[in-house]
Scaffold this active site. Sequence first.
Site, PDB file in Angstrom:
ATOM      1  N   GLY A 132       0.823  -1.205   0.000  1.00 21.11           N
ATOM      2  CA  GLY A 132       0.000   0.000   0.000  1.00 21.11           C
ATOM      3  C   GLY A 132       0.855   1.253   0.000  1.00 21.11           C
ATOM      4  O   GLY A 132       2.049   1.222   0.307  1.00 21.11           O
ATOM      5  N   GLY A 167      -0.267  -4.995   0.361  1.00 19.85           N
ATOM      6  CA  GLY A 167      -1.422  -4.732  -0.484  1.00 19.85           C
ATOM      7  C   GLY A 167      -1.350  -5.398  -1.843  1.00 19.85           C
ATOM      8  O   GLY A 167      -2.382  -5.698  -2.452  1.00 19.85           O
ATOM      9  N   GLU A 181       4.551  -6.618   7.657  1.00 19.10           N
ATOM     10  CA  GLU A 181       3.958  -5.544   8.461  1.00 19.10           C
ATOM     11  C   GLU A 181       4.533  -5.425   9.868  1.00 19.10           C
ATOM     12  O   GLU A 181       4.475  -4.349  10.477  1.00 19.10           O
ATOM     13  CB  GLU A 181       2.436  -5.745   8.547  1.00 19.10           C
ATOM     14  CG  GLU A 181       1.689  -5.387   7.277  1.00 19.10           C
ATOM     15  CD  GLU A 181       1.801  -6.446   6.189  1.00 19.10           C
ATOM     16  OE1 GLU A 181       1.369  -6.189   5.068  1.00 19.10           O
ATOM     17  OE2 GLU A 181       2.336  -7.549   6.468  1.00 19.10           O
ATOM     18  N   ASP A 232      -2.646  -7.593   7.051  1.00 19.35           N
ATOM     19  CA  ASP A 232      -4.052  -7.336   6.732  1.00 19.35           C
ATOM     20  C   ASP A 232      -4.392  -7.859   5.325  1.00 19.35           C
ATOM     21  O   ASP A 232      -3.945  -8.922   4.947  1.00 19.35           O
ATOM     22  CB  ASP A 232      -4.367  -5.853   6.898  1.00 19.35           C
ATOM     23  CG  ASP A 232      -3.660  -4.958   5.886  1.00 19.35           C
ATOM     24  OD1 ASP A 232      -2.512  -5.266   5.510  1.00 19.35           O
ATOM     25  OD2 ASP A 232      -4.250  -3.945   5.460  1.00 19.35           O
TER      26      ASP A 232
END
Length: 374
Positions: A70, A122, A145, A153
């Site tokens: 991301g 992402g 992460e 996520d």
Amino acid sequence: MTDVVLFKELSCDNGKKIGLATLNSERSLNALSGEMIDLLYPKLKEWQTQNDIVAIFLQGEGEKAFCAGGDIVHMYDDMKANKDEYSPGMEEYFTKEYQLDYLIHTFKKPFIVWGNGIVMGGGLGMMVGGSHRVVTEKSRIAMPEISIGLYPDVGGSYFLNRMPDNCGLFLGLTGASINAADAKYCHLADYFVENSRKEPLLAQLTQLEWQESSETNHDIISTLLMTVEQGSIGHLPETKLTEHKALIEQVTSFDNLKDIVDEILSAECEDKWFSRAQKSLKHGSALSAALSYQQLKSGESLSLADCFRMELNLSVKSGKFGEFVEGIRALLIDKDNAPKWHFDSIETVDAKVVDWFFESKWSQEQHPLASLGN
């Protein structure tokens, strides 16, 4: 200004078309920005209902990355502007990202993802949802992460739980990077094809005898990819996950996080890959490790939609708590690689803080992803 996502419809010999989408931000390693999502989501919705489109092919521009994650630098700015508060920009970004991921997971037509180069965070959230996930000799895949004070996520609660031999827990806690062979082994990818074969593959796709049934077309693509894979299989790298299968199962076999972390960190293994995994866990956020462990326990029995709903809450709260912003600062802004984490070790992580992360910010009806899966 160049469009950050390029769209093209490839004409097939029998009159059908393939929707080709290219993430077009090579300088940022195709990091998934809000602008990219705003272009991708409606176009994919359109292609899903367009009768002459039989399949989707999603790729990244350049040779280095499909998508490196991301756009966290933009998130950093928004979190800094809303210090100690909930960030509206974070909520908007993650809501749209998870809607996009869910759409790919549930797409009603074959969805091919070309996972060449770096596929992280992402990027993996998009790739893992495809019906035909292709990796190459250049694929480098990770959910790192823990190094930035977040947690795995983009559906990690769902797909990490479905990996064999406790691989999901190990990868979530250590952020370890894996290759194409590992990705096939742990169900993140379906086919291995050399990167040089992409253009010939696209040409072959346009020559297939496409049918009206998406299910039939799914099988047609699978047959082609299995055939193409046979010409590449000699270049498949060695898998680290199977090499260290017994050790990974051993260190993750405990029923509490402290013992698991202690065992991973104290394990004696001369392999550089395993040593890097130990190092990222040791220097990563203890809070992130605690969140990762709890999210996998909580996600075991959840549907995909409910996993995304849980993760949106965790992500928005990560924006408020401050661990995430500190992780980005240390890695990408000041680049001092010396994050000041809230907790020094697993033992000192406050259980009440972890509980707060898992308490929903919204009622069931008010949740931004309430309609997901309905």
